[in-house]
Design an enzyme around this catalytic site. Structure first.
Site, PDB file in Angstrom:
ATOM      1  N   ALA A 234      28.437   4.646  24.571  1.00 24.26           N
ATOM      2  CA  ALA A 234      28.221   3.460  25.738  1.00 24.26           C
ATOM      3  C   ALA A 234      28.468   2.367  24.737  1.00 24.26           C
ATOM      4  CB  ALA A 234      26.649   3.549  26.078  1.00 24.26           C
TER       5      ALA A 234
ATOM      6  N   GLY B 243      21.713  -4.050  22.399  1.00 28.50           N
ATOM      7  CA  GLY B 243      22.349  -2.690  22.545  1.00 28.50           C
ATOM      8  C   GLY B 243      21.840  -2.187  24.066  1.00 28.50           C
ATOM      9  N   ASN B 244      21.873  -0.874  24.211  1.00 29.82           N
ATOM     10  CA  ASN B 244      21.622  -0.357  25.499  1.00 29.82           C
ATOM     11  C   ASN B 244      20.780   0.895  25.256  1.00 29.82           C
ATOM     12  OD1 ASN B 244      23.466   1.911  25.233  1.00 29.82           O
ATOM     13  ND2 ASN B 244      24.864   0.184  24.901  1.00 29.82           N
ATOM     14  N   HIS B 245      20.673   1.696  26.396  1.00 32.45           N
ATOM     15  CA  HIS B 245      19.509   2.795  26.634  1.00 32.45           C
ATOM     16  C   HIS B 245      20.214   4.061  26.339  1.00 32.45           C
ATOM     17  CE1 HIS B 245      16.007   0.309  27.613  1.00 32.45           C
ATOM     18  NE2 HIS B 245      16.602  -0.183  28.563  1.00 32.45           N
ATOM     19  N   SER B 246      21.722   4.097  26.048  1.00 35.65           N
ATOM     20  CA  SER B 246      22.157   5.274  25.731  1.00 35.65           C
ATOM     21  C   SER B 246      21.552   6.088  24.691  1.00 35.65           C
ATOM     22  CB  SER B 246      23.706   5.208  25.152  1.00 35.65           C
ATOM     23  OG  SER B 246      24.110   6.199  24.633  1.00 35.65           O
TER      24      SER B 246
END
Ligand code: CTP
Length: 403
Positions: free
Chosen positions: A280, A212-215
């Site tokens: 994102a 995943g990512n930090h969005s």
């Protein structure tokens, strides 16, 4: 949320018995989240006290051109008062006040303020039934409507004279409903449909792990709120976030993976006027998702990744009427890379974030963006809250429809 929320409302009260109802009206405005200032004719003070109205509106009440009170001697600036307002409503509007409004007969602060107002003006007449039907009253109604003012018609019922008929000022609740409906119909994106993607996507490695990512999703959610405040119906396709939104105009479609986001976007795209890709989206996902939790065994472990579908590019490829906006997050050669993305993804506008800008990016309440349109016009914006950036993006949408 009421469309009156945050609106600056100037209430003008003229001298009729219905003035007593303005106490409830002010309360309802405040309850709806509006800011209220009151201007009264001298005669209206016999029917309702300035103290009541200043207490309810949480603001001083204005009724004369200057304050007599020695400590606080001050000219009441009617122009400032009028220009402060997002909307002015004269309630009750007596036959006398209506006639003065028509003729510019400016012998009190209310009329001076009315003549200075540039905002939409509403008036709620209140008078006895025969006065209400008199040709001079009807002529006033017609003239004021020709000036662009809006009448909130009186209701029928028992009148202060004891007679029964048309002329009772609309009840405060009816005035609120009337204003809400009228303001909503004037919103610039009323009837437009907007698809927005927001948040990260999670790409499963096994049943318990993901890439995943930090969005945070905040930018996309702020855009959705800003669009709904302008009257648009919004489909918000959202990856997993902690953001929430409460609006009858926003339908949230929760998704987890890029593939799910792709499918949801294509389900709604044909029907929308605008699409804004603020998500994102993961660019890669594990080629195989393990059906059971992967146990730790080997010293090294490699996950083979494959490209996800580029949702924005796929929307650009089948674009018809839609105004298509993408985001670009770049760390070097920002402008050149963003221009390439406009072409590659067939966009109308790109919102460029540079990670070199302090205050911009993931997890921050602020953002600093540069707009680049399909003609490569470049417009760098200041560092702002994400809400203000959302408003700027929606201004670009409004410009697309109206310029
Ligand atoms: N985007 C998308 N689907 C993807 C990847 C990105 O819809 N699979 C959208 C994003 O929502 C954003 C825009 O494409 O509006 C740009 O994303 P970005 O990650 O900056 O660019 P990429 O095209 O992925 O290229 P790169 O990562 O190489 O910069």
């Amino acid at each position: 949320m009421s469309v009156l929320n945050g609106k600056k409302i100037l209430l003008g009260i003229s001298g009729g018995i219905a003035a007593y109802k303005t106490a409830s009206l002010v309360r309802l405005f405040i309850k709806a989240g509006a800011h209220v200032q009151v201007v009264m004719t001298p005669a209206s003070k016999d029917f309702v006290t300035p103290l009541t109205l200043s207490t309810l509106s949480k603001n001083p009440v204005h009724s004369t051109f200057y304050n007599n009170d020695e400590e606080n001697e001050k000219w009441n600036n009617h122009v400032e008062l009028a220009l402060w307002a997002d909307l002015m409503i004269i309630a009750p509007a007596t036959a006398n006040t209506l006639s003065k409004m028509v003729n510019g007969n400016c012998d009190n602060l209310l009329i001076a303020t009315y003549l200075s107002a540039k905002c939409p003006v509403y008036f709620a007449p209140a008078m006895d039934l025969d006065m209400y039907k008199h040709p001079s009253t009807i002529a006033s109604f017609e003239a004021l409507q020709q000036f662009g003012n809006t009448i909130i018609p009186a209701e029928s019922g028992e009148l202060a004279s004891g007679l029964s008929g048309e002329g009772r000022m609309a009840e405060p609740e009816s005035i609120i409903s009337f204003l809400e409906a009228d303001l909503e119909s004037r919103l610039p994106l009323k009837g437009k449909k907007i698809l927005i993607t927001a948040g990260p996507t999670y790409e499963a490695i096994d049943p318990v792990r993901f890439i995943g990512n930090h969005s945070s999703g905040k930018m996309g959610y702020d855009i959705a709120v800003s669009a709904a405040n302008l009257g648009a119906s919004v489909i918000l396709v959202s990856g997993p976030t902690n953001c929430t939104v409460q609006s009858s105009l926003i339908e949230v479609i929760p998704v987890v993976s890029a593939e799910e986001m792709y499918k949801a976007c294509h389900e709604y795209y044909a029907d929308v006027d605008v699409a804004i890709a603020a998500a994102a989206v993961a660019d890669y996902r594990p080629k195989i998702m393990a059906s059971q939790k992967i146990k730790k065994a080997a010293e090294e472990f490699t996950i083979e990744l494959e490209k996800t579908k580029d949702i924005l590019a796929s929307l650009g490829a089948i674009k018809k009427k839609q105004f298509l906006i993408g985001f670009a997050l770049e760390t070097e050669n920002e402008i050149e890379n963003a221009k390439l993305k406009i072409q590659k993804k067939n966009l109308d506008l790109i919102v460029l974030n540079s990670l070199q800008d302090i205050g911009a990016g993931f997890g921050k309440p602020t953002n600093k963006v540069t707009f680049i349109d399909k003609f490569f016009n470049i417009e760098p914006m200041d560092l702002k809250s994400k809400e203000a950036v959302a408003d700027d993006i929606l201004n670009k949408v409004i410009a697309f429809f109206y310029e």
